[in-house]
Design a protein around this motif. Sequence first.
Motif, PDB file in Angstrom:
ATOM      1  N   SER A   4       3.343   8.898  -6.698  1.00 56.74           N
ATOM      2  CA  SER A   4       2.069   8.315  -7.097  1.00 56.74           C
ATOM      3  C   SER A   4       2.016   6.850  -6.662  1.00 56.74           C
ATOM      4  CB  SER A   4       1.906   8.403  -8.617  1.00 56.74           C
ATOM      5  OG  SER A   4       2.874   7.574  -9.258  1.00 56.74           O
ATOM      6  N   ASP A   5       0.811   6.274  -6.713  1.00 52.62           N
ATOM      7  CA  ASP A   5       0.677   4.857  -6.378  1.00 52.62           C
ATOM      8  C   ASP A   5       1.530   3.998  -7.305  1.00 52.62           C
ATOM      9  OD1 ASP A   5      -1.030   5.389  -4.325  1.00 52.62           O
ATOM     10  OD2 ASP A   5      -2.858   4.812  -5.384  1.00 52.62           O
ATOM     11  N   ASN A   6       1.581   4.356  -8.586  1.00 56.07           N
ATOM     12  CA  ASN A   6       2.379   3.575  -9.535  1.00 56.07           C
ATOM     13  C   ASN A   6       3.866   3.619  -9.198  1.00 56.07           C
ATOM     14  OD1 ASN A   6       0.471   2.414 -11.176  1.00 56.07           O
ATOM     15  ND2 ASN A   6       0.484   4.050 -12.696  1.00 56.07           N
ATOM     16  N   MET A   7       4.367   4.804  -8.836  1.00 52.43           N
ATOM     17  CA  MET A   7       5.787   4.920  -8.509  1.00 52.43           C
ATOM     18  C   MET A   7       6.117   4.162  -7.221  1.00 52.43           C
ATOM     19  SD  MET A   7       7.556   6.271 -10.796  1.00 52.43           S
ATOM     20  CE  MET A   7       9.035   6.272  -9.768  1.00 52.43           C
ATOM     21  N   LEU A 235      -1.114  -2.359  -5.434  1.00 45.89           N
ATOM     22  CA  LEU A 235      -1.132  -0.904  -5.376  1.00 45.89           C
ATOM     23  C   LEU A 235      -1.077  -0.250  -6.753  1.00 45.89           C
ATOM     24  CD1 LEU A 235      -1.046   1.643  -3.569  1.00 45.89           C
ATOM     25  CD2 LEU A 235       1.453   1.423  -3.558  1.00 45.89           C
ATOM     26  N   GLY A 236      -0.231  -0.796  -7.638  1.00 44.95           N
ATOM     27  CA  GLY A 236      -0.005  -0.148  -8.923  1.00 44.95           C
ATOM     28  C   GLY A 236      -0.643  -0.866 -10.091  1.00 44.95           C
ATOM     29  N   ILE A 238      -0.506  -3.004 -13.347  1.00 41.53           N
ATOM     30  CA  ILE A 238       0.410  -4.071 -13.715  1.00 41.53           C
ATOM     31  C   ILE A 238       1.316  -3.674 -14.876  1.00 41.53           C
ATOM     32  CG2 ILE A 238      -1.314  -5.156 -15.227  1.00 41.53           C
ATOM     33  CD1 ILE A 238       1.394  -6.962 -13.145  1.00 41.53           C
ATOM     34  N   GLY A 239       0.766  -2.928 -15.851  1.00 42.04           N
ATOM     35  CA  GLY A 239       1.549  -2.529 -16.999  1.00 42.04           C
ATOM     36  C   GLY A 239       2.691  -1.585 -16.640  1.00 42.04           C
ATOM     37  N   PHE A 240       2.496  -0.781 -15.597  1.00 40.70           N
ATOM     38  CA  PHE A 240       3.543   0.149 -15.157  1.00 40.70           C
ATOM     39  C   PHE A 240       4.557  -0.547 -14.254  1.00 40.70           C
ATOM     40  CE2 PHE A 240       5.438   3.343 -12.428  1.00 40.70           C
ATOM     41  CZ  PHE A 240       5.718   4.379 -13.297  1.00 40.70           C
ATOM     42  N   VAL A 241       4.064  -1.425 -13.389  1.00 38.66           N
ATOM     43  CA  VAL A 241       4.902  -2.021 -12.349  1.00 38.66           C
ATOM     44  C   VAL A 241       5.749  -3.178 -12.863  1.00 38.66           C
ATOM     45  CG1 VAL A 241       4.823  -3.285 -10.166  1.00 38.66           C
ATOM     46  CG2 VAL A 241       3.337  -1.306 -10.520  1.00 38.66           C
ATOM     47  N   ALA A 242       5.178  -4.022 -13.728  1.00 39.28           N
ATOM     48  CA  ALA A 242       5.824  -5.276 -14.109  1.00 39.28           C
ATOM     49  C   ALA A 242       7.237  -5.123 -14.692  1.00 39.28           C
ATOM     50  CB  ALA A 242       4.930  -6.045 -15.082  1.00 39.28           C
ATOM     51  N   PRO A 243       7.555  -4.083 -15.490  1.00 40.07           N
ATOM     52  CA  PRO A 243       8.926  -3.983 -16.005  1.00 40.07           C
ATOM     53  C   PRO A 243       9.996  -3.944 -14.928  1.00 40.07           C
ATOM     54  CG  PRO A 243       7.484  -2.508 -17.223  1.00 40.07           C
ATOM     55  CD  PRO A 243       6.684  -3.029 -16.069  1.00 40.07           C
ATOM     56  N   PHE A 244       9.633  -3.522 -13.735  1.00 41.98           N
ATOM     57  CA  PHE A 244      10.623  -3.436 -12.664  1.00 41.98           C
ATOM     58  C   PHE A 244      10.997  -4.812 -12.123  1.00 41.98           C
ATOM     59  CE2 PHE A 244       8.921   0.769 -13.028  1.00 41.98           C
ATOM     60  CZ  PHE A 244       9.987   1.610 -12.734  1.00 41.98           C
TER      61      PHE A 244
END
Length: 300
Positions: A4-7, A235-236, A238-244
Amino acid sequence: MILSDNMRAALMMALSMAAFTINDALMKLAAPNLPFFQQIVIRGVMITFGLFILAALWGHLGYKPSSKDRALTALRTFAEMFSTIFLLTALFSIPLANLSAILQALPLTVTLAAAIFLGEPVGWRRLLAIGVGFIGVTIIIRPGMDGFSVYSLYGVAAVIGVTFRDLASRKLSKTIPSSRVALSAALGVTVMAGIGSLVMREQWAILSLREWLLIGGASLCLMVGYTAAVGSMRLGEIGFVAPFRYTSLLVALFLGYVLLDEWPDGWTLFGAGIVVATGLFTLYRERATASKTQTGLRIR
């Protein structure tokens, strides 16, 4: 397997954080015998040249951004210039892991800045978590106590610069190529460092083969980091991506111990733990709020 875009964005964020941290370690190894701005200029020329080639190969040089995207790119470039000065000054003066621990406050500062400047809603739970996270940053810095370094405040200034850089990235349209945005940042930092070198009247040194390799490796890492960071933020979610982003702390701990013979003290690790925990909670609440909003819209 189709991601997915988030992944994809999350993997790009982890890659960018690792690349940025390796760049920091290589620059710190090269630093002792070289003038400050000279290093930035040499690295900047390498990065600019590399990004120019990539943009040309990808057919991005002919892209004509809108006036809004030009303004946002200029703002992002200025923020990159600001953060680079303070980040490298701090990097050359305090342990890598200590600086990385301070930088872990970024998800908190981005959330707070988005609420202040972009009008994004932030509930009391996230505000409380942000406040606790800033206490964690204070524990890392420990002003007025043994182990305090004024250069830790330079790290805080770098966080402010990167916060505005990321806000500008979020507002860019999805049509502008990431390579163009990264190229503008690299060129801006290089020009800024060149002017700084002239103003400070630096006497440039002749680089050894080891120093060329270190700065060359740092340039390659930063080029990867620039491109991946811009793409990730656009692309993703922010809430999903930022922890990385927290990948950088693990990489910094490892590189600091293996390459630089550095290890943060217990208070720094404790403060970093608070910052990471509150950052993760803030991002969790952000996703939960977004999910409720989307559910409500579907019901209507």
